[in-house]
Motif scaffolding. Sequence first.
Motif, short mmCIF file in Angstrom:
data_model
loop_
_atom_site.label_atom_id
_atom_site.label_comp_id
_atom_site.label_asym_id
_atom_site.label_seq_id
_atom_site.Cartn_x
_atom_site.Cartn_y
_atom_site.Cartn_z
N PRO A 1 0.85 -1.19 0.00
CA PRO A 1 0.00 0.00 0.00
C PRO A 1 0.89 1.25 0.00
O PRO A 1 1.94 1.27 0.65
N LEU A 2 0.48 2.26 -0.73
CA LEU A 2 1.24 3.50 -0.74
C LEU A 2 1.16 4.16 0.62
O LEU A 2 0.13 4.10 1.29
N PRO A 3 2.25 4.80 1.08
CA PRO A 3 2.17 5.56 2.34
C PRO A 3 1.16 6.69 2.20
O PRO A 3 0.90 7.20 1.11
N ALA A 4 0.61 7.10 3.35
CA ALA A 4 -0.48 8.07 3.32
C ALA A 4 -0.08 9.39 2.68
O ALA A 4 -0.89 10.04 2.04
N THR A 5 1.17 9.75 2.78
CA THR A 5 1.59 11.03 2.21
C THR A 5 1.50 11.04 0.69
O THR A 5 1.54 12.08 0.07
N ALA A 6 1.44 9.85 0.08
CA ALA A 6 1.40 9.81 -1.38
C ALA A 6 -0.02 9.87 -1.94
O ALA A 6 -0.20 9.89 -3.13
N ILE A 7 -1.03 9.85 -1.07
CA ILE A 7 -2.40 9.94 -1.58
C ILE A 7 -2.55 11.27 -2.30
O ILE A 7 -2.20 12.33 -1.77
N PRO A 8 -3.04 11.25 -3.53
CA PRO A 8 -3.06 12.49 -4.31
C PRO A 8 -4.01 13.51 -3.70
O PRO A 8 -5.05 13.15 -3.17
N PRO A 9 -3.67 14.77 -3.78
CA PRO A 9 -4.54 15.82 -3.27
C PRO A 9 -5.71 15.99 -4.21
O PRO A 9 -5.75 15.43 -5.30
N GLU A 10 -6.67 16.75 -3.79
CA GLU A 10 -7.72 17.16 -4.72
C GLU A 10 -7.08 17.95 -5.86
O GLU A 10 -5.98 18.49 -5.72
N THR A 11 -7.78 17.98 -6.99
CA THR A 11 -7.26 18.74 -8.12
C THR A 11 -7.28 20.24 -7.83
O THR A 11 -6.55 20.99 -8.43
N GLY A 12 -8.12 20.67 -6.86
CA GLY A 12 -8.37 22.09 -6.72
C GLY A 12 -9.13 22.58 -7.93
O GLY A 12 -9.61 21.78 -8.75
N ALA A 13 -9.27 23.90 -8.09
CA ALA A 13 -9.98 24.46 -9.23
C ALA A 13 -9.16 24.24 -10.50
O ALA A 13 -7.93 24.19 -10.46
N VAL A 14 -9.87 24.10 -11.63
CA VAL A 14 -9.21 23.85 -12.92
C VAL A 14 -9.79 24.80 -13.96
O VAL A 14 -11.00 25.03 -14.01
N CYS A 15 -8.90 25.36 -14.78
CA CYS A 15 -9.29 26.25 -15.87
C CYS A 15 -8.77 25.66 -17.18
O CYS A 15 -7.56 25.49 -17.34
N VAL A 16 -9.68 25.34 -18.11
CA VAL A 16 -9.32 24.67 -19.36
C VAL A 16 -9.32 25.67 -20.51
O VAL A 16 -10.36 26.29 -20.78
N LEU A 17 -8.18 25.82 -21.18
CA LEU A 17 -8.10 26.75 -22.31
C LEU A 17 -8.22 25.97 -23.62
O LEU A 17 -7.32 25.24 -24.00
N ALA B 1 -16.38 18.46 -14.21
CA ALA B 1 -17.45 19.27 -13.64
C ALA B 1 -18.22 18.53 -12.55
O ALA B 1 -18.83 19.16 -11.67
N ASP B 2 -18.19 17.20 -12.59
CA ASP B 2 -18.92 16.43 -11.57
C ASP B 2 -18.31 16.57 -10.19
O ASP B 2 -19.01 16.47 -9.18
N THR B 3 -16.98 16.75 -10.13
CA THR B 3 -16.29 16.68 -8.83
C THR B 3 -15.46 17.91 -8.50
O THR B 3 -14.93 18.00 -7.40
N THR B 4 -15.33 18.84 -9.42
CA THR B 4 -14.33 19.89 -9.30
C THR B 4 -14.94 21.23 -9.71
O THR B 4 -15.86 21.27 -10.51
N SER B 5 -14.36 22.31 -9.19
CA SER B 5 -14.71 23.64 -9.69
C SER B 5 -13.92 23.86 -10.97
O SER B 5 -12.70 24.04 -10.93
N VAL B 6 -14.57 23.80 -12.11
CA VAL B 6 -13.86 23.87 -13.39
C VAL B 6 -14.57 24.84 -14.33
O VAL B 6 -15.80 24.90 -14.37
N PHE B 7 -13.79 25.65 -15.04
CA PHE B 7 -14.36 26.57 -16.02
C PHE B 7 -13.43 26.62 -17.22
O PHE B 7 -12.26 26.24 -17.13
N GLY B 8 -13.99 27.08 -18.36
CA GLY B 8 -13.21 27.00 -19.59
C GLY B 8 -13.27 28.26 -20.42
O GLY B 8 -14.14 29.12 -20.24
N TRP B 9 -12.32 28.36 -21.33
CA TRP B 9 -12.28 29.44 -22.30
C TRP B 9 -12.18 28.85 -23.68
O TRP B 9 -11.53 27.82 -23.88
N ASN B 10 -12.85 29.48 -24.64
CA ASN B 10 -12.63 29.13 -26.05
C ASN B 10 -12.69 30.39 -26.89
O ASN B 10 -13.45 31.31 -26.60
#
Lengths: 328, 328
Positions: free
Chosen positions: B8-24, B38-47
């Motif tokens: 098992p991976l040590p607890a420190t290696a558990i990945p963090p949340e992605t935090g907010a994401v901005c997709v260009l 969008a289901d799990t994260t604060s995410v917004f985009g630009w086009n």
Amino acid sequence: MTDSDAQPLPATAIPPETGAVCVLGLGLIGGSLLRVLADTTSVFGWNRSMTTVDAARADGYDASADLPETLRRAAAIDAVIVFATPVTTLPALVAAVAEHAPRNLLTDVVSVKEAVTRIVAAGHPAARFVGGHPMAGTSHSGWAATDADLFRGAMWMVSTGDGTDPADWLRVAAIALAAGATVVPAADDAHDRAVAAISHLPHLMAAATAAVGAGESGLALRLAAGSFRDGTRVAGTAPALQRAMLEANDAALLNVLSEAIDRLTNIRDDLRDRGSVEILVDDGHRARLAYEAMSSRPPVPITGVTVGSPGWQQELRRQAHTGRVWVG
Amino acid sequence: MTDSDAQPLPATAIPPETGAVCVLGLGLIGGSLLRVLADTTSVFGWNRSMTTVDAARADGYDASADLPETLRRAAAIDAVIVFATPVTTLPALVAAVAEHAPRNLLTDVVSVKEAVTRIVAAGHPAARFVGGHPMAGTSHSGWAATDADLFRGAMWMVSTGDGTDPADWLRVAAIALAAGATVVPAADDAHDRAVAAISHLPHLMAAATAAVGAGESGLALRLAAGSFRDGTRVAGTAPALQRAMLEANDAALLNVLSEAIDRLTNIRDDLRDRGSVEILVDDGHRARLAYEAMSSRPPVPITGVTVGSPGWQQELRRQAHTGRVWVG
């Protein structure tokens, strides 16, 4: 002639019954042919291995491991004899046919037509032979892989030379139609060039792509997705089967392989000198669209030819060369 | 280390949340990422195109055509900025990021890593950048083709250099995991060589096969079956997309293309001089079986590495080089 000129075929061109059929070799192709013809035709088969014969009999088919007896039976009822074994085994079979069934009409379902025609002519100069090649197969082999639906919708090339006898040609074409396939008339050399390009070259390209990819690292194979999966699929066919197919068509394969190498070398030079892959990517894209356009529509039937009329062979070949098919 | 060493991976290696994401860029890849995050994260985009922005908004997503405003919003909430536009458009985007969101963590989902890294370093020398490459796609493009399931089960390369920051790496890896993909750590140059072999070379081989086949006649395309269909499929991708991908990886592509040409030239000589295609067919068959063996089993996880411990980047790369993946 345009497509709108299509006319019903004259009554004399309606294909005859196949008559009785004798299949030599009950692997994937020959065994599948035995299965599909059994519904409508008097058909029986021979195989060298008693294990295969027993399996075919257990499934209710008429099969034997006795070659002379099978051939004498074919001679007695004028069955069409179908060669369905690897090209390397043909000389011995042709000699047996010349001895036991010398006047029967012969055909084959082996890949390359010029090599088979040479073997038949060498072992049985007086043979009535009209070659054939169904474009069907899987990566599996043997009786266990046989399938009565294997040929449904497939293209089945029937040899159409200047000296081909019309009644013999119609009887071989009738076998293809009875198997559910569509008939493509072609000269032996044109067929062999075509399959070198659309079947044998793809095997070598798949092998080279696979070998380069696997030579990289586990990382490369782990990242491999659709383009590698599809582009290397046929490299998974048993090497002995690939070699038998490709090496029997060496002259035609050398030509298309050289053309492929030239195209790749030219684009390597363009990429090195100008950073561009434009020419090959554009040519390949146009070619793929042409293929998709052809394969997404039902084939246009050959029209206006009565099999047996003067020049019928040339006219069938001319129309087939544009992608048309013979539907009886 | 063997597979049975998995711990098992040590607890420190558990990945963090992605935090907010901005997709260009909200084409096939960027738009699909917006959908799945969008289901799990604060995410917004630009086009760039208002038409695409309107389509994304109509489907309920947070999108804008105002680049400075989008980037200032990303700066305010420390969103990870994801470049998801063609490589040719990156210099202008990088300049805008350097102006409006200079301290944000950056990643990308563009094919070739060395080229992207060079562009980012040139336009924004102080950037926190950890590149990425999801091995997913279809021959379609644009918002209409986007799919929240596009990345499910796909491999997603995450750049792993000697100087990569562990917290930044974990946050980019978390985006790949949140999208349903599996993380493959790799150095930029090793990644580019790998995709040259398993993606870019297959495009050129497919193009050459298609061009040679279509150059024959309608007869050849009519007889074409599975080997031609599968072996030329990717030649149908839009030429501009293929060129952008392949030409951005010219150095690595030249190497594998030269190797493929050498292999084909050697087998042409063997076929001409000895009638044999044995070497290439055997090599290709072995390679394809190795690929099938790897792709038919679940990938083995990387074990025994804590992201951030001394030498973690090198150890991740070493294990990934053998085909292992990082599962968090």
